[in-house]
Design a protein around this motif. Structure first.
Motif, short mmCIF file in Angstrom:
data_model
loop_
_atom_site.label_atom_id
_atom_site.label_comp_id
_atom_site.label_asym_id
_atom_site.label_seq_id
_atom_site.Cartn_x
_atom_site.Cartn_y
_atom_site.Cartn_z
N GLU A 268 -34.42 -2.98 4.96
CA GLU A 268 -33.37 -3.34 3.99
C GLU A 268 -33.97 -4.02 2.76
O GLU A 268 -33.40 -3.96 1.68
N ASN A 269 -35.09 -4.70 2.96
CA ASN A 269 -35.78 -5.37 1.84
C ASN A 269 -37.25 -4.99 1.86
O ASN A 269 -38.12 -5.82 2.12
N PRO A 270 -37.54 -3.74 1.56
CA PRO A 270 -38.90 -3.22 1.81
C PRO A 270 -39.94 -3.70 0.81
O PRO A 270 -41.12 -3.48 1.02
N TYR A 271 -39.49 -4.34 -0.27
CA TYR A 271 -40.45 -4.80 -1.28
C TYR A 271 -40.88 -6.25 -1.02
O TYR A 271 -41.74 -6.77 -1.71
N GLN A 272 -40.24 -6.89 -0.03
CA GLN A 272 -40.62 -8.26 0.29
C GLN A 272 -41.79 -8.27 1.27
O GLN A 272 -42.02 -7.28 1.96
N GLU A 273 -42.49 -9.40 1.37
CA GLU A 273 -43.70 -9.45 2.20
C GLU A 273 -43.41 -9.53 3.70
O GLU A 273 -44.14 -8.97 4.51
N HIS A 274 -42.36 -10.25 4.11
CA HIS A 274 -42.00 -10.39 5.53
C HIS A 274 -43.22 -10.80 6.38
O HIS A 274 -43.71 -10.01 7.20
N ALA A 275 -43.69 -12.04 6.15
CA ALA A 275 -44.86 -12.53 6.90
C ALA A 275 -44.65 -12.35 8.40
O ALA A 275 -43.54 -12.55 8.90
N GLY A 276 -45.70 -11.95 9.08
CA GLY A 276 -45.62 -11.79 10.53
C GLY A 276 -45.36 -10.35 10.96
O GLY A 276 -45.47 -10.01 12.13
N GLY B 161 -32.38 0.69 0.86
CA GLY B 161 -33.23 -0.47 0.56
C GLY B 161 -34.26 -0.14 -0.52
O GLY B 161 -34.64 -1.00 -1.32
N LEU B 162 -34.70 1.10 -0.55
CA LEU B 162 -35.68 1.53 -1.54
C LEU B 162 -35.03 1.82 -2.89
O LEU B 162 -35.72 2.09 -3.88
N GLY B 163 -33.70 1.82 -2.91
CA GLY B 163 -32.98 2.12 -4.15
C GLY B 163 -32.78 3.61 -4.36
O GLY B 163 -32.59 4.06 -5.50
N ILE B 164 -32.84 4.39 -3.28
CA ILE B 164 -32.70 5.85 -3.39
C ILE B 164 -31.30 6.25 -2.90
O ILE B 164 -30.89 5.85 -1.81
N PRO B 165 -30.56 7.02 -3.71
CA PRO B 165 -29.21 7.41 -3.32
C PRO B 165 -29.19 8.11 -1.95
O PRO B 165 -30.01 8.99 -1.69
N THR B 166 -28.26 7.70 -1.11
CA THR B 166 -28.23 8.21 0.26
C THR B 166 -26.86 7.99 0.89
O THR B 166 -26.12 7.10 0.45
N THR B 167 -26.55 8.78 1.90
CA THR B 167 -25.44 8.44 2.77
C THR B 167 -25.87 7.18 3.54
O THR B 167 -27.07 6.94 3.70
N ARG B 168 -24.94 6.38 3.95
CA ARG B 168 -25.27 5.13 4.64
C ARG B 168 -24.91 5.25 6.13
O ARG B 168 -24.34 6.25 6.56
N ALA B 169 -25.25 4.22 6.89
CA ALA B 169 -24.90 4.22 8.31
C ALA B 169 -24.37 2.84 8.69
O ALA B 169 -25.05 1.84 8.51
N LEU B 170 -23.14 2.83 9.17
CA LEU B 170 -22.51 1.56 9.57
C LEU B 170 -23.04 1.08 10.91
O LEU B 170 -23.32 -0.09 11.10
N CYS B 171 -23.14 2.01 11.86
CA CYS B 171 -23.54 1.59 13.19
C CYS B 171 -23.99 2.79 14.00
O CYS B 171 -23.80 3.94 13.60
N ILE B 172 -24.56 2.48 15.14
CA ILE B 172 -24.97 3.51 16.08
C ILE B 172 -24.57 3.05 17.48
O ILE B 172 -24.79 1.91 17.84
N ASN C 220 -43.46 -0.36 -5.37
CA ASN C 220 -44.28 0.15 -4.28
C ASN C 220 -43.96 -0.62 -3.00
O ASN C 220 -44.41 -1.74 -2.81
N PRO C 221 -43.15 -0.03 -2.12
CA PRO C 221 -42.68 -0.78 -0.96
C PRO C 221 -43.79 -1.15 0.01
O PRO C 221 -44.76 -0.41 0.15
N LYS C 222 -43.64 -2.28 0.65
CA LYS C 222 -44.56 -2.63 1.74
C LYS C 222 -44.16 -1.89 3.01
O LYS C 222 -45.00 -1.48 3.79
N PHE C 223 -42.84 -1.74 3.19
CA PHE C 223 -42.36 -1.15 4.45
C PHE C 223 -41.62 0.16 4.19
O PHE C 223 -40.65 0.19 3.43
N VAL C 224 -42.12 1.23 4.79
CA VAL C 224 -41.34 2.46 4.83
C VAL C 224 -41.22 2.87 6.30
O VAL C 224 -42.00 2.42 7.14
N CYS D 24 -33.17 5.43 8.66
CA CYS D 24 -33.63 6.00 7.39
C CYS D 24 -32.56 5.91 6.32
O CYS D 24 -32.87 5.70 5.15
N SER D 25 -31.29 6.05 6.71
CA SER D 25 -30.22 5.88 5.71
C SER D 25 -30.35 4.52 5.06
O SER D 25 -30.30 4.39 3.83
#
Ligand code: AMP
Ligand code: MG
Length: 494
Positions: free
Chosen positions: A465-473, A142-153, A432-436, A136-137
């Protein structure tokens, strides 16, 4: 040595009243769960940094890199509207601050073991909730909303008891600062005004430099604040928070635990717990199953943010001096939020400029969606395509009551006729994102990860990371939630 950072540790220099130095508690047999290449790049790390000898041990807290000075910080806060007293980093340890060409970035290990602020907790985070925070970070970013980030898990099969036995994980979180409203409340409530001032001066110097001259960030004049730096700080935070809340509402994000200790002084989304992106549009939706009163329901979030800012204002009052100045600073929230919200929803509708006349259309749109709890992301995405194709079937199909929809469509089309359709569609597809990160999408990743299949995590990360793109498949991850999604229960337990 992959993590050859130049450590700065600005926050640690505030001193013992603020931090407790301590090392993470090791976890047995760690393994990688996932990484964000984008965050690595921000930190100036090479793409393959995680393959280096000490990287995994660092991420899970088994090795403290040279120059890092791990610490837990103390804060307090209001939880569910009630003063909760002292809280603090009960399971997050800050490794230190890394200087990048743009800014300092603090690195935190969430789930790295007990601290003096753990109270009854075990200091750990489970794989399930860590995956949700990690994804979610990056989704919010990716949505352009200010947030803490996450390097890894990273994970370990060490057993962790929640409602059932789960396993441990550690998220490496990254942000310019993890300071919360609750940090200020802590020192104010304990009457520690010297420390309170030290903290406020640090935040102003590092993050809101114009406030030192009594100017809220982005303002060239602020006569109503009479040159007061701390009132300027309060106004700056209020305005950032207002814009943040407008973004949450526009994307259908429910935070779930908007306690004052979960509010960032930088206006970032912080502490991902029982959050949820709306599926069907229900303004009263409560995402946190522990929130029996619905205090943090979707439509209450904006008012709760103001309530939280009021707590911050109260904490800053000993520094501000005059109550009127604090109130004047807080007033900015009431001006900025509605404006920001209108402009966000205007963009979702493809309007290049939003005027007061558009308020009715925006309200009517939300009422229309609420009547039938229409799927929020799908409605907006399909509407974005409709604007271009002029083919309304895909949107109409979302409604049972066609008459109400046709009536709305008529007034929308009328308003849209004042816009260039191509530009409107462009704006909408970028708004309006395709992916949330719907609950069931996170759940699919979690189920796979529990079987040690981490490929879906990286796959979903790439979409988010790119929720506004279509990402076919990958349509199946952008479509309606399956029936079993409604049985997912998300609580504070993490
Ligand atoms: P949260 O609701 O996750 O924001 O946490 C509220 C407070 O409880 C913070 O002070 C956390 O550090 C602390 N906390 C939450 N979970 C744990 C845990 N498992 N162990 C220790 N402290 C925790
Ligand atoms: Mg918290």
């Amino acid at each position: 040595m992959p993590l050859n950072f130049e450590w700065h540790n600005g926050f640690a220099q505030l001193g013992n009243a603020f931090v407790t130095p301590l090392h993470p508690t090791p976890l047995p047999a760690p393994y990688w769960v996932g990484h964000s290449r984008a965050v690595a790049q921000q930190l100036g790390l090479p793409d393959d940094w995680h393959t280096a000898a000490d990287a995994l041990a660092m991420a899970v807290g088994n090795h403290v890199p040279q120059g890092a000075a791990p610490l837990a910080s103390v804060y307090s806060g209001h939880q569910f509207g009630v003063w909760a007293g002292q809280l603090g980093d009960g399971r997050a340890l800050m490794l230190g601050e890394v200087m990048t060409p743009e800014t300092g970035l603090e690195l935190q290990l969430k789930g790295a073991g007990r601290t003096p602020y753990s109270r009854g907790g075990d200091g750990r985070a489970v794989l399930r909730s860590s995956i949700r925070e990690f994804l979610c970070s990056e989704a919010m970013h990716g949505l352009g909303i200010p947030t803490t980030r996450a390097l890894c898990i990273s994970g370990s099969d060490a057993p962790i008891l929640r409602e059932e036995l789960e396993t441990a994980a550690v998220v490496t979180r990254v942000a310019p600062s993890f300071i919360r409203f609750g940090h200020f409340e802590h020192f104010a409530n304990n009457g520690l005004h010297v420390e309170l001032k030290k903290l406020a001066d640090y935040v102003i110097e590092r993050y809101y430099p114009s406030c030192a001259q009594g100017l809220p960030e982005g303002h060239e004049a602020a006569a109503h604040l009479q040159g007061n730096p701390y009132a300027a700080l309060l106004q700056s935070v209020s305005e950032r928070t207002a814009r943040l809340l407008a973004q949450w509402q526009a994307v259908g994000f429910c935070h779930g635990v908007m306690n004052t200790d979960n509010m960032s002084i930088l206006g970032l989304t912080i502490d991902y717990g029982p959050f949820q992106f709306l599926d069907g549009f229900d303004p009263d939706h409560i995402c946190n199953h522990s929130d029996h009163q619905g205090r943090y329901a979707y439509n209450r979030q904006p008012n709760i943010a103001y309530w939280n800012l009021f707590c911050l204002g109260q904490a800053l009052l000993p520094l501000i001096g005059e109550q009127e100045l604090a109130l004047a600073a807080l007033e900015s929230y009431k001006a900025v939020f509605p404006q920001a919200l209108m402009s966000r929803f205007g963009a979702k509708l493809g309007l290049s400029e939003v005027t007061d006349n558009d308020r009715t259309l925006i309200d009517d749109t939300l009422k229309l969606l609420a009547r039938e709890k229409v799927d929020f992301p799908i409605f907006w995405r399909r509407l974005s395509h409709l604007v271009l194709t002029r083919e309304p079937d895909a949107v109409r199909d979302l409604f049972i009551e066609r008459e109400a929809f046709e009536h709305w469509l008529l007034s929308y089309s009328e308003r849209l006729s004042q816009e260039d359709r191509g530009l409107a569609a462009d704006l909408m597809l970028k708004t309006n994102p395709k992916f949330v990160l719907r609950n069931h999408v996170g759940e699919l990743v979690i189920r796979a990860a529990k079987q040690k299949d981490f490929a879906p995590l990286q796959e979903v990360l790439a979409l988010l990371e790119n929720p506004y793109q279509e990402h076919a498949g990958f349509e199946y991850l952008a479509s309606f939630p399956p029936a079993w999604a409604s049985t997912i229960e998300i609580s504070c337990s993490s």
